[in-house]
Scaffold this motif. Sequence first.
Motif, PDB file in Angstrom:
ATOM      1  N   LYS A   1       0.850  -1.190   0.000  1.00  0.00           N
ATOM      2  CA  LYS A   1       0.000   0.000   0.000  1.00  0.00           C
ATOM      3  C   LYS A   1       0.882   1.235   0.000  1.00  0.00           C
ATOM      4  CE  LYS A   1      -3.403   2.357   2.639  1.00  0.00           C
ATOM      5  NZ  LYS A   1      -4.716   2.612   2.535  1.00  0.00           N
ATOM      6  N   THR A   2       0.460   2.230  -0.745  1.00  0.00           N
ATOM      7  CA  THR A   2       1.202   3.485  -0.802  1.00  0.00           C
ATOM      8  C   THR A   2       0.420   4.573  -0.094  1.00  0.00           C
ATOM      9  OG1 THR A   2       0.186   4.052  -2.899  1.00  0.00           O
ATOM     10  CG2 THR A   2       2.292   2.913  -2.997  1.00  0.00           C
ATOM     11  N   GLU A   3       1.121   5.561   0.361  1.00  0.00           N
ATOM     12  CA  GLU A   3       0.491   6.711   1.010  1.00  0.00           C
ATOM     13  C   GLU A   3       1.078   7.975   0.416  1.00  0.00           C
ATOM     14  OE1 GLU A   3      -1.988   6.882   3.249  1.00  0.00           O
ATOM     15  OE2 GLU A   3      -2.183   4.707   3.205  1.00  0.00           O
ATOM     16  N   PHE A   4       0.236   8.761  -0.238  1.00  0.00           N
ATOM     17  CA  PHE A   4       0.657  10.023  -0.819  1.00  0.00           C
ATOM     18  C   PHE A   4      -0.126  11.152  -0.171  1.00  0.00           C
ATOM     19  CE2 PHE A   4       1.446   6.962  -4.233  1.00  0.00           C
ATOM     20  CZ  PHE A   4       2.759   7.280  -4.567  1.00  0.00           C
ATOM     21  N   PRO A   5       0.505  12.312  -0.009  1.00  0.00           N
ATOM     22  CA  PRO A   5      -0.258  13.457   0.499  1.00  0.00           C
ATOM     23  C   PRO A   5      -1.216  13.946  -0.578  1.00  0.00           C
ATOM     24  CG  PRO A   5       1.947  14.132  -0.129  1.00  0.00           C
ATOM     25  CD  PRO A   5       1.893  12.632  -0.274  1.00  0.00           C
ATOM     26  N   GLY A   6      -2.060  14.867  -0.233  1.00  0.00           N
ATOM     27  CA  GLY A   6      -3.023  15.400  -1.195  1.00  0.00           C
ATOM     28  C   GLY A   6      -2.363  16.271  -2.251  1.00  0.00           C
ATOM     29  N   CYS A   7      -3.134  16.643  -3.251  1.00  0.00           N
ATOM     30  CA  CYS A   7      -2.655  17.489  -4.344  1.00  0.00           C
ATOM     31  C   CYS A   7      -3.473  18.770  -4.388  1.00  0.00           C
ATOM     32  CB  CYS A   7      -2.824  16.780  -5.685  1.00  0.00           C
ATOM     33  SG  CYS A   7      -1.823  15.327  -5.861  1.00  0.00           S
ATOM     34  N   ARG A   8      -2.817  19.869  -4.712  1.00  0.00           N
ATOM     35  CA  ARG A   8      -3.506  21.135  -4.935  1.00  0.00           C
ATOM     36  C   ARG A   8      -3.661  21.291  -6.441  1.00  0.00           C
ATOM     37  NH1 ARG A   8      -2.418  26.458  -6.140  1.00  0.00           N
ATOM     38  NH2 ARG A   8      -0.216  26.017  -6.394  1.00  0.00           N
ATOM     39  N   ALA A   9      -4.864  21.549  -6.883  1.00  0.00           N
ATOM     40  CA  ALA A   9      -5.117  21.722  -8.316  1.00  0.00           C
ATOM     41  C   ALA A   9      -5.780  23.069  -8.540  1.00  0.00           C
ATOM     42  CB  ALA A   9      -6.019  20.605  -8.830  1.00  0.00           C
ATOM     43  N   THR A  34      -7.178  18.069  -3.023  1.00  0.00           N
ATOM     44  CA  THR A  34      -7.748  16.724  -3.082  1.00  0.00           C
ATOM     45  C   THR A  34      -6.917  15.787  -2.209  1.00  0.00           C
ATOM     46  OG1 THR A  34      -6.468  16.338  -5.081  1.00  0.00           O
ATOM     47  CG2 THR A  34      -8.749  17.008  -5.367  1.00  0.00           C
ATOM     48  N   PRO A  35      -7.315  15.644  -0.947  1.00  0.00           N
ATOM     49  CA  PRO A  35      -6.557  14.745  -0.072  1.00  0.00           C
ATOM     50  C   PRO A  35      -6.701  13.292  -0.517  1.00  0.00           C
ATOM     51  CG  PRO A  35      -8.554  15.482   1.020  1.00  0.00           C
ATOM     52  CD  PRO A  35      -8.469  16.231  -0.283  1.00  0.00           C
ATOM     53  N   ASP A  36      -5.621  12.563  -0.466  1.00  0.00           N
ATOM     54  CA  ASP A  36      -5.594  11.126  -0.766  1.00  0.00           C
ATOM     55  C   ASP A  36      -5.949  10.769  -2.202  1.00  0.00           C
ATOM     56  OD1 ASP A  36      -4.862  10.528   1.862  1.00  0.00           O
ATOM     57  OD2 ASP A  36      -6.952  10.485   2.502  1.00  0.00           O
ATOM     58  N   VAL A  37      -5.975  11.730  -3.151  1.00  0.00           N
ATOM     59  CA  VAL A  37      -6.378  11.420  -4.519  1.00  0.00           C
ATOM     60  C   VAL A  37      -5.443  10.405  -5.169  1.00  0.00           C
ATOM     61  CG1 VAL A  37      -5.137  13.298  -5.663  1.00  0.00           C
ATOM     62  CG2 VAL A  37      -7.233  12.398  -6.673  1.00  0.00           C
ATOM     63  N   LEU A  38      -4.166  10.442  -4.833  1.00  0.00           N
ATOM     64  CA  LEU A  38      -3.232   9.499  -5.438  1.00  0.00           C
ATOM     65  C   LEU A  38      -3.308   8.116  -4.805  1.00  0.00           C
ATOM     66  CD1 LEU A  38      -0.127  11.803  -5.920  1.00  0.00           C
ATOM     67  CD2 LEU A  38      -1.783  11.072  -7.629  1.00  0.00           C
ATOM     68  N   ASN A  39      -4.039   7.990  -3.728  1.00  0.00           N
ATOM     69  CA  ASN A  39      -4.208   6.686  -3.091  1.00  0.00           C
ATOM     70  C   ASN A  39      -5.425   5.946  -3.634  1.00  0.00           C
ATOM     71  OD1 ASN A  39      -1.983   7.085  -1.379  1.00  0.00           O
ATOM     72  ND2 ASN A  39      -3.244   8.340  -0.045  1.00  0.00           N
ATOM     73  N   LEU A  40      -6.178   6.594  -4.512  1.00  0.00           N
ATOM     74  CA  LEU A  40      -7.343   5.973  -5.119  1.00  0.00           C
ATOM     75  C   LEU A  40      -6.932   5.326  -6.424  1.00  0.00           C
ATOM     76  CD1 LEU A  40      -9.919   8.838  -4.627  1.00  0.00           C
ATOM     77  CD2 LEU A  40      -9.582   6.836  -3.186  1.00  0.00           C
TER      78      LEU A  40
END
Length: 132
Positions: A1-9, A34-40
Amino acid sequence: KTEFPGCRAGFKNKEVSPLQGSYFENGVGYECFTPDVLNLGISPAVLIENVSKRFKSLGGTVAEGSPLRGVAISESIGAAIDMGETEEPITTRLVLDCMGNASPISRQQRYGRKPDGVCAVVGSCAGGFNKE
């Protein structure tokens, strides 16, 4: 499992340069976090399986793991896919080649020559095809 911080768009409604501060503060667009968007995501295997089931339920044919010799294009029948000497050709109006630059269709298009270069593409979009 990976954990990435959110992204500002940020999304602009109009072009303003130079821009100081946020898009929203300047009235040219908006920003979101968008918190956790890269974890989806979805497993590619699950995606292919679901799309394949839907396609087959609508009468489509999936020739996974089958040899492919080439494709002949005709104005009267569309495309005929040559599956080798032991199989009947598959006729269709739309062919999606998802095998990359080493596919038999790509080789046929280049007359067997190797490509000068390769552009790796992750993900694709297609549109404008008549549903019928």
